[in-house]
Design an enzyme around this catalytic site. Structure first.
Site, PDB file in Angstrom:
ATOM      1  N   GLU A 272       0.825  -1.212   0.000  1.00  0.00           N
ATOM      2  CA  GLU A 272       0.000   0.000   0.000  1.00  0.00           C
ATOM      3  C   GLU A 272       0.857   1.258   0.000  1.00  0.00           C
ATOM      4  O   GLU A 272       0.516   2.247  -0.642  1.00  0.00           O
ATOM      5  CB  GLU A 272      -0.965   0.015   1.185  1.00  0.00           C
ATOM      6  CG  GLU A 272      -1.903   1.195   1.107  1.00  0.00           C
ATOM      7  CD  GLU A 272      -3.188   1.038   1.897  1.00  0.00           C
ATOM      8  OE1 GLU A 272      -3.957   2.011   1.882  1.00  0.00           O
ATOM      9  OE2 GLU A 272      -3.414  -0.015   2.498  1.00  0.00           O
TER      10      GLU A 272
ATOM     11  N   GLY B  30      -5.958   5.140  -0.339  1.00  0.00           N
ATOM     12  CA  GLY B  30      -6.241   3.737  -0.607  1.00  0.00           C
ATOM     13  C   GLY B  30      -7.638   3.390  -0.128  1.00  0.00           C
ATOM     14  O   GLY B  30      -8.001   3.694   1.008  1.00  0.00           O
TER      15      GLY B  30
ATOM     16  N   HIS C  67      -0.417 -14.106  -0.448  1.00  0.00           N
ATOM     17  CA  HIS C  67       0.947 -14.391   0.014  1.00  0.00           C
ATOM     18  C   HIS C  67       1.316 -15.785  -0.493  1.00  0.00           C
ATOM     19  O   HIS C  67       0.667 -16.769  -0.147  1.00  0.00           O
ATOM     20  CB  HIS C  67       1.026 -14.297   1.532  1.00  0.00           C
ATOM     21  CG  HIS C  67       0.533 -12.987   2.058  1.00  0.00           C
ATOM     22  ND1 HIS C  67       1.112 -11.784   1.701  1.00  0.00           N
ATOM     23  CD2 HIS C  67      -0.500 -12.687   2.879  1.00  0.00           C
ATOM     24  CE1 HIS C  67       0.464 -10.800   2.301  1.00  0.00           C
ATOM     25  NE2 HIS C  67      -0.524 -11.320   3.017  1.00  0.00           N
TER      26      HIS C  67
ATOM     27  N   ARG D 207       4.802 -17.078  -0.927  1.00  0.00           N
ATOM     28  CA  ARG D 207       6.074 -17.662  -0.497  1.00  0.00           C
ATOM     29  C   ARG D 207       6.487 -16.996   0.798  1.00  0.00           C
ATOM     30  O   ARG D 207       6.299 -15.801   0.975  1.00  0.00           O
ATOM     31  CB  ARG D 207       7.127 -17.429  -1.590  1.00  0.00           C
ATOM     32  CG  ARG D 207       8.518 -17.845  -1.251  1.00  0.00           C
ATOM     33  CD  ARG D 207       9.486 -17.684  -2.432  1.00  0.00           C
ATOM     34  NE  ARG D 207       9.456 -18.891  -3.251  1.00  0.00           N
ATOM     35  CZ  ARG D 207       8.859 -18.999  -4.428  1.00  0.00           C
ATOM     36  NH1 ARG D 207       8.278 -17.974  -4.978  1.00  0.00           N
ATOM     37  NH2 ARG D 207       8.872 -20.118  -5.090  1.00  0.00           N
ATOM     38  N   SER D 208       7.065 -17.773   1.704  1.00  0.00           N
ATOM     39  CA  SER D 208       7.523 -17.194   2.967  1.00  0.00           C
ATOM     40  C   SER D 208       8.948 -16.670   2.819  1.00  0.00           C
ATOM     41  O   SER D 208       9.677 -17.035   1.893  1.00  0.00           O
ATOM     42  CB  SER D 208       7.452 -18.232   4.090  1.00  0.00           C
ATOM     43  OG  SER D 208       8.289 -19.327   3.799  1.00  0.00           O
TER      44      SER D 208
ATOM     45  N   HIS E  35      -4.861   0.949 -14.316  1.00  0.00           N
ATOM     46  CA  HIS E  35      -5.877   1.910 -14.751  1.00  0.00           C
ATOM     47  C   HIS E  35      -5.582   3.248 -14.098  1.00  0.00           C
ATOM     48  O   HIS E  35      -5.445   3.323 -12.876  1.00  0.00           O
ATOM     49  CB  HIS E  35      -7.282   1.438 -14.357  1.00  0.00           C
ATOM     50  CG  HIS E  35      -8.337   2.470 -14.600  1.00  0.00           C
ATOM     51  ND1 HIS E  35      -8.823   2.751 -15.860  1.00  0.00           N
ATOM     52  CD2 HIS E  35      -8.983   3.306 -13.743  1.00  0.00           C
ATOM     53  CE1 HIS E  35      -9.733   3.711 -15.760  1.00  0.00           C
ATOM     54  NE2 HIS E  35      -9.843   4.059 -14.491  1.00  0.00           N
TER      55      HIS E  35
END
Length: 140
Positions: free
Chosen positions: A63, A83, A90, A92-93, A107
């Site tokens: 964000e 926002g 999520h 992959r760690s 856009h």
């Protein structure tokens, strides 16, 4: 007005002073006419209890980059970006090192900006995929 990459990066990094972005050590490192990239260290400051990158830290990174990117498309003296919706997957760690976050505009309307935001590791592997919608408002 022509695009000045260094000026834009400096502006974004200046906006981060005394904010969550500074706390998370987010640094803006690359910009173009349709994207903005930042990096963030992965360390105990952004871990969840299992020692992994916290999903909330990833969303805060996404964000932050998407909102800063919208600011590059508007006149910040007359407008501001807020926002209004973010989603994140999520994938992959990550325990340590650095993550890189790139927001690309999908856009660019007068009142709404839609961003695709990818968070990757040092090897370019996708850690999180986010979508952010920013509303563009008159500055108060």
């Amino acid at each position: 007005m022509s695009f000045d990459k260094e000026k834009m990066l400096q502006l974004c990094n200046d906006w981060s002073k005394n904010t969550l972005m500074e706390t998370l050590e987010i640094e803006y490192i690359d910009a173009g006419e349709n994207f903005l990239t930042a990096k963030m260290p992965v360390n105990p400051r952004v871990h969840q209890p299992m020692g992994l990158l916290h999903g909330g830290a990833s969303v805060a990174l996404a964000e932050s980059v998407g909102s800063a990117a919208s600011m590059l498309f508007i006149n910040p003296e007359k407008q501001e970006a807020r926002g209004i919706e973010i989603s994140a997957n999520h994938l992959r760690s990550k325990r340590e090192g650095m993550v890189y976050c790139t927001a690309k505009i999908l856009h660019q309307g007068r009142s709404l900006h839609l961003w695709e935001i990818k968070i990757t590791d040092e090897n370019g592997k996708l850690v999180s995929l986010c979508k952010l919608t920013n509303m563009i408002l008159p500055r108060r």
